[in-house]
Scaffold this motif. Structure first.
Motif, PDB file in Angstrom:
ATOM      1  N   ALA A 158       0.848  -1.207   0.000  1.00 59.19           N
ATOM      2  CA  ALA A 158       0.000   0.000   0.000  1.00 59.19           C
ATOM      3  C   ALA A 158       0.878   1.250   0.000  1.00 59.19           C
ATOM      4  O   ALA A 158       0.494   2.286   0.556  1.00 59.19           O
ATOM      5  CB  ALA A 158      -0.910  -0.021   1.219  1.00 59.19           C
ATOM      6  N   SER A 159       2.028   1.159  -0.633  1.00 54.82           N
ATOM      7  CA  SER A 159       3.022   2.243  -0.648  1.00 54.82           C
ATOM      8  C   SER A 159       2.411   3.628  -0.877  1.00 54.82           C
ATOM      9  O   SER A 159       1.661   3.844  -1.827  1.00 54.82           O
ATOM     10  CB  SER A 159       4.029   1.959  -1.774  1.00 54.82           C
ATOM     11  OG  SER A 159       4.845   3.078  -2.011  1.00 54.82           O
ATOM     12  N   GLY A 160       2.792   4.561   0.001  1.00 57.84           N
ATOM     13  CA  GLY A 160       2.364   5.942  -0.203  1.00 57.84           C
ATOM     14  C   GLY A 160       3.298   6.668  -1.158  1.00 57.84           C
ATOM     15  O   GLY A 160       2.936   7.681  -1.749  1.00 57.84           O
ATOM     16  N   GLY A 167       4.185   6.655 -12.418  1.00 57.65           N
ATOM     17  CA  GLY A 167       4.168   5.678 -13.513  1.00 57.65           C
ATOM     18  C   GLY A 167       3.207   4.545 -13.211  1.00 57.65           C
ATOM     19  O   GLY A 167       3.447   3.416 -13.654  1.00 57.65           O
ATOM     20  N   THR A 168       2.135   4.828 -12.456  1.00 57.27           N
ATOM     21  CA  THR A 168       1.243   3.751 -12.027  1.00 57.27           C
ATOM     22  C   THR A 168       0.320   3.331 -13.172  1.00 57.27           C
ATOM     23  O   THR A 168      -0.451   4.140 -13.690  1.00 57.27           O
ATOM     24  CB  THR A 168       0.380   4.213 -10.832  1.00 57.27           C
ATOM     25  OG1 THR A 168       1.250   4.755  -9.843  1.00 57.27           O
ATOM     26  CG2 THR A 168      -0.416   3.064 -10.238  1.00 57.27           C
ATOM     27  N   ARG A 279       7.130   2.587 -14.725  1.00 52.34           N
ATOM     28  CA  ARG A 279       8.549   2.750 -14.381  1.00 52.34           C
ATOM     29  C   ARG A 279       8.705   2.655 -12.884  1.00 52.34           C
ATOM     30  O   ARG A 279       7.752   2.898 -12.135  1.00 52.34           O
ATOM     31  CB  ARG A 279       9.089   4.061 -14.928  1.00 52.34           C
ATOM     32  CG  ARG A 279       8.372   5.284 -14.454  1.00 52.34           C
ATOM     33  CD  ARG A 279       9.124   6.510 -14.965  1.00 52.34           C
ATOM     34  NE  ARG A 279       8.613   7.690 -14.311  1.00 52.34           N
ATOM     35  CZ  ARG A 279       8.251   8.780 -14.966  1.00 52.34           C
ATOM     36  NH1 ARG A 279       8.315   8.828 -16.272  1.00 52.34           N
ATOM     37  NH2 ARG A 279       7.830   9.827 -14.300  1.00 52.34           N
ATOM     38  N   TRP A 280       9.904   2.336 -12.465  1.00 53.54           N
ATOM     39  CA  TRP A 280      10.155   2.058 -11.047  1.00 53.54           C
ATOM     40  C   TRP A 280      10.942   3.167 -10.380  1.00 53.54           C
ATOM     41  O   TRP A 280      11.287   3.074  -9.207  1.00 53.54           O
ATOM     42  CB  TRP A 280      10.942   0.739 -10.899  1.00 53.54           C
ATOM     43  CG  TRP A 280      10.155  -0.489 -11.218  1.00 53.54           C
ATOM     44  CD1 TRP A 280       9.020  -0.582 -11.984  1.00 53.54           C
ATOM     45  CD2 TRP A 280      10.441  -1.817 -10.790  1.00 53.54           C
ATOM     46  NE1 TRP A 280       8.608  -1.884 -12.061  1.00 53.54           N
ATOM     47  CE2 TRP A 280       9.463  -2.668 -11.336  1.00 53.54           C
ATOM     48  CE3 TRP A 280      11.444  -2.377 -10.003  1.00 53.54           C
ATOM     49  CZ2 TRP A 280       9.451  -4.038 -11.114  1.00 53.54           C
ATOM     50  CZ3 TRP A 280      11.445  -3.747  -9.775  1.00 53.54           C
ATOM     51  CH2 TRP A 280      10.442  -4.565 -10.335  1.00 53.54           C
ATOM     52  N   TYR A 281      11.294   4.216 -11.126  1.00 56.36           N
ATOM     53  CA  TYR A 281      12.037   5.314 -10.489  1.00 56.36           C
ATOM     54  C   TYR A 281      11.747   6.615 -11.204  1.00 56.36           C
ATOM     55  O   TYR A 281      11.337   6.631 -12.364  1.00 56.36           O
ATOM     56  CB  TYR A 281      13.550   5.029 -10.473  1.00 56.36           C
ATOM     57  CG  TYR A 281      14.218   5.127 -11.835  1.00 56.36           C
ATOM     58  CD1 TYR A 281      14.188   4.050 -12.720  1.00 56.36           C
ATOM     59  CD2 TYR A 281      14.865   6.294 -12.232  1.00 56.36           C
ATOM     60  CE1 TYR A 281      14.781   4.134 -13.959  1.00 56.36           C
ATOM     61  CE2 TYR A 281      15.471   6.383 -13.480  1.00 56.36           C
ATOM     62  CZ  TYR A 281      15.429   5.303 -14.334  1.00 56.36           C
ATOM     63  OH  TYR A 281      16.027   5.393 -15.576  1.00 56.36           O
ATOM     64  N   ALA A 292       7.076  -1.740  -5.586  1.00 58.33           N
ATOM     65  CA  ALA A 292       7.298  -1.723  -7.037  1.00 58.33           C
ATOM     66  C   ALA A 292       6.352  -2.663  -7.779  1.00 58.33           C
ATOM     67  O   ALA A 292       5.998  -2.416  -8.936  1.00 58.33           O
ATOM     68  CB  ALA A 292       8.740  -2.116  -7.350  1.00 58.33           C
ATOM     69  N   HIS A 293       5.930  -3.752  -7.128  1.00 65.49           N
ATOM     70  CA  HIS A 293       5.218  -4.793  -7.891  1.00 65.49           C
ATOM     71  C   HIS A 293       4.344  -5.647  -6.981  1.00 65.49           C
ATOM     72  O   HIS A 293       4.554  -6.865  -6.885  1.00 65.49           O
ATOM     73  CB  HIS A 293       6.217  -5.686  -8.623  1.00 65.49           C
ATOM     74  CG  HIS A 293       7.360  -6.132  -7.762  1.00 65.49           C
ATOM     75  ND1 HIS A 293       7.193  -6.948  -6.664  1.00 65.49           N
ATOM     76  CD2 HIS A 293       8.681  -5.850  -7.810  1.00 65.49           C
ATOM     77  CE1 HIS A 293       8.363  -7.153  -6.094  1.00 65.49           C
ATOM     78  NE2 HIS A 293       9.286  -6.492  -6.765  1.00 65.49           N
TER      79      HIS A 293
END
Ligand SMILES: Cc1cc2nc3c(=O)[nH]c(=O)nc-3n(C[C@H](O)[C@H](O)[C@H](O)COP(=O)(O)OP(=O)(O)OC[C@H]3O[C@@H](n4cnc5c(N)ncnc54)[C@H](O)[C@@H]3O)c2cc1C
Length: 436
Positions: A158-160, A167-168, A279-281, A292-293
């Protein structure tokens, strides 16, 4: 990269812990921010796959992992009538491979002890914002920390911070979740198997041997009960007895294991998300682990992926001269591995957790034969073991890792053979299963 970096890690779960160990060992100056006042494991146990075991081997932690974890050789799922739905053996891939069931507390302790920098852990420190340079983070008391050369968000499913990468592609909660807890293994007969029992896709019980943890020599099982998230409240209101009766019907031996469960709060609730990032960054902010995933635990890959992320980010920072190049390398490498597991988890989750009985019926008919087909069997085994790479590739396992794993497992088997175990009789019950 020869320069030591100032690095912030947000979240002290598996991904954050592994990164703290690895990056501190590479002489980077690491600070970790964890929201929990007393950091520790959440949930019961999990299955480490050969992919994750190799990451722990690279961290020189494999002996400790095998000292506490339980070797798992077979993944077996059946209906209450005893009709096999899934029957996979790691030996079908390579006779020297296996999985390892572990208590969350055991891996937490091992990684915690391995981090030579624990004084840089800020507990009770929830990160609520990141500034526009993406190099400073703010905690819930309003204090700013940084600037850092790199901010790694390992703040879980549940990353804030995930949205800050901009990039969601997908971020949603699954409608089904689970209740889970640790139980004493006692005389459970299936000491090296993940065992599951299904009633269509509406009910699922899972029992996984997860060994011991530092400070507690009682070998345990991780228990899993699937239910829709909106059913949590009704389950709580109904009380324990009807639920235990239901388990008695479906799987009397599992009910025996639950003897020590007297209050519902002994079971933790879990819900899970499906999050896919383009994207992850962005800038100096990078995602790792579930941030990330995030995926459903149907394939049992999340902890393994978190460990692989940590190794890949460490290696990219070692190899590339600049941070931007390192992050691009890390993202390229990990996205190429992770996407297939997210794809399969998304498709398999309703096959095991939903009200779609026709899907479950098709599963019961087709899953096992598919696992026997040439090509199909190898692909399924590699996906389960975390060693499938893309549609046609394989994640290379180091021959030295495989030799070390085999040697350690064989010597553990010898010790185990000295301990007698009484097998339980197979269940003869056969409750009615929904068919429409
Ligand atoms: C029921 C269930 C069964 C599973 N079974 C398996 C399995 O068999 N095998 C497997 O490989 N995986 C399994 N998983 C998945 C696995 O648990 C996760 O993928 C893994 O824990 C992810 O690790 P992480 O470090 O990315 O996140 P987490 O472990 O969630 O850690 C995130 C950390 O960040 C902290 N945090 C969050 N927000 C903030 C903030 N704003 N500031 C500071 N700190 C913050 C949290 O408190 C937490 O400590 C399972 C998951 C579930 C729910």
């Amino acid at each position: 990269m020869s320069k030591a970096l100032d690095i912030a890690i947000v979240g002290y779960g598996t991904a954050g812990q592994a990164l703290a160990v690895l990056l501190t060992r590479d002489d980077h100056r690491v600070q970790v921010f964890e929201q929990a006042p007393t950091p520790g494991p959440v949930g019961a146990g999990f299955l480490l796959q050969p992919s994750g075991l190799q990451a722990l081997w690279e961290m020189q932690l494999l002996p400790q992992v095998l000292e506490h974890g339980a070797v798992v050789r077979r993944l077996y799922g059946e209906t209450p009538c005893g009709r096999a739905v899934m029957d996979m053996h790691y030996a079908g891939l390579d006779a020297r491979l296996c999985g390892v069931g572990m208590q969350r507390g055991a891996l937490f302790s091992l990684l915690d002890s391995a981090w030579q920098g624990r004084e840089a852990l800020h507990v009770d420190s929830r990160i609520v914002a990141i500034d526009e340079t993406l190099r400073r983070v703010q905690d819930h008391r309003g204090h700013w920390h940084g600037p850092f050369d790199l901010v790694i968000a390992t703040d879980g499913s549940a990353s804030g911070l995930r949205a800050q990468v901009q990039g969601t592609r997908l971020d949603r909660v699954y409608p089904w979740g689970a209740l889970w807890c640790l139980l004493p293994r006692g005389d459970w007969a299936f000491g090296d198997e993940l065992r599951q029992r299904y009633v269509a896709a509406r009910k699922m019980i899972g029992l996984l041997p997860v060994g011991t943890r530092p400070g507690d020599d009682e070998p345990r099982l991780s228990f899993f009960w699937s239910l829709p998230r909106e059913g949590f409240g009704a389950w709580e209101q109904a009380g324990l007895e009807p639920w235990l009766d239901e388990i008695e019907q479906l799987w009397p031996e599992a009910r025996q294991r639950l003897q020590g469960v007297n209050v519902q709060t002994q079971l933790a609730r879990a819900s899970y998300r499906d999050a896919v990032m383009e994207r992850w960054y962005r800038g100096r902010l990078v995602l790792a682990g579930d941030a990330a995933h995030s995926m459903s635990p149907q394939l049992g890959q999340g902890v393994n992926m978190a460990l692989l992320d940590a190794i890949a980010l460490r290696d990219a920072l070692r190899t590339e001269i600049g941070i931007d190049a390192a992050l691009a390398r890390y993202q390229g490498q990990r996205k190429a591995h992770v996407w297939l597991y997210q794809f399969w988890s998304r498709w398999l989750t309703p096959v095991f957790q939903s009200e779609r009985d026709w899907v479950a019926n098709a599963r019961d008919l087709l899953f096992k034969p598919m696992g026997r087909m040439p090509g199909g069997r190898g692909h399924m085994l590699r996906v389960l073991s975390g060693t499938q790479h893309g549609l046609f590739g394989k994640l290379a396992l180091d021959s030295a890792f495989i030799a070390d794993l085999q040697a350690a497992v064989t010597s553990g088997d010898r010790r185990h053979d000295a301990m007698p175990m009484t097998p339980l009789a197979e269940s003869a019950c056969c409750p009615t299963e929904p068919t429409s």
